[in-house]
Design a protein around this motif. Sequence first.
Motif, PDB file in Angstrom:
ATOM      1  N   THR A  49       0.862  -1.188   0.000  1.00 52.85           N
ATOM      2  CA  THR A  49       0.000   0.000   0.000  1.00 52.85           C
ATOM      3  C   THR A  49       0.895   1.233   0.000  1.00 52.85           C
ATOM      4  N   GLU A  50       0.316   2.386  -0.265  1.00 51.25           N
ATOM      5  CA  GLU A  50       1.085   3.630  -0.257  1.00 51.25           C
ATOM      6  C   GLU A  50       1.733   3.867   1.100  1.00 51.25           C
ATOM      7  N   GLU A  51       1.005   3.571   2.175  1.00 51.96           N
ATOM      8  CA  GLU A  51       1.549   3.766   3.514  1.00 51.96           C
ATOM      9  C   GLU A  51       2.698   2.798   3.786  1.00 51.96           C
ATOM     10  N   GLU A  52       2.548   1.558   3.375  1.00 54.04           N
ATOM     11  CA  GLU A  52       3.618   0.581   3.563  1.00 54.04           C
ATOM     12  C   GLU A  52       4.863   0.972   2.775  1.00 54.04           C
ATOM     13  N   LEU A  53       4.666   1.493   1.568  1.00 57.30           N
ATOM     14  CA  LEU A  53       5.799   1.947   0.758  1.00 57.30           C
ATOM     15  C   LEU A  53       6.482   3.140   1.412  1.00 57.30           C
TER      16      LEU A  53
END
Length: 317
Positions: A49-53
């Motif tokens: 996800t964008e947050e994980e990235l």
Amino acid sequence: MNQHVTHANQVYASAQSAAASSRIVASWRRCMTMHRLSPEEKRLPIRLTEEELRLARERSGKLVAHATGELDLLFQTVGRAGCCLLLTDRGGIALERRGVAGDDKDFHDIGLWTGSIWSEASIGTNGIGTAIADERSVSIIRDQHFFASTTNLSCTTAPIRDHRAQLVGALDVSTCRDDINEITLSIISQTVREAAMRIELQLFCSAFAAARFVVVPTESSAVSALLAVDGNDMVIGATRAARLALDIDDQRIAGGMPASDLLEEDANSEQNGLRGAERAALLRALSRTNGNVSQAAISLGMSRATLHRKIKRLGLH
């Protein structure tokens, strides 16, 4: 016969053959036994996800910062030849990408995009995942990939190590071009390895910014074989090439080692004794004052007469 089935049969046959022995076959076996993957599957790499990235990029902030310039230079060399560049962390997460806009859709569709995970566990045998698993450079050409869905790819990857010679990431160049051959890929592979080495040297020099750097003589004359040495001639860091050449590790470095001893300089010569140390200190002081004895004496905290006696005794006239 279906292409996917044909490729899967080849992978199964080679991986199960006791006679077959290569890095590719070893990777195929890992994919089946360790990661429980099946070569006939049609899959794309796992995507964050964008947050994980964002969190992954924060964890690898130093790597990204020091690799950005090399990525740009490498892209200028190979980018317009239909290649995609990826910088990943040690888990195979694509942190940075370079590519020509016209090729973006094709590369995005097969997962060559930031946030994709190119580990062997995620997408089987591939340049990034296999280079990370083996901790050495590798090229994976078309049907050497584990999944048939990635056999249109050819990729070459070099691992990247930090100032302690620990794996921190990988640098990859991939292409879907049909006309790529082993000679061209070999040239690209050398370019990728050199770029990865420069990133490693930047990480190393940044970690020991206040140190003096000493090149370690090696059979290959590798410029990447460096020692970081403090003001007391004690080794405080070493690149992987230097560690291999001198057979040293973190424990030996932490235990304290003079660089002169490690490099096997003559311990009985005056350069390594108190006389040699005094001589070197006087030479530095005289050099800094352009040979002015009075100024050199002041900088050394001694009288002009004392310095003259030492100069005479040490033969520095």
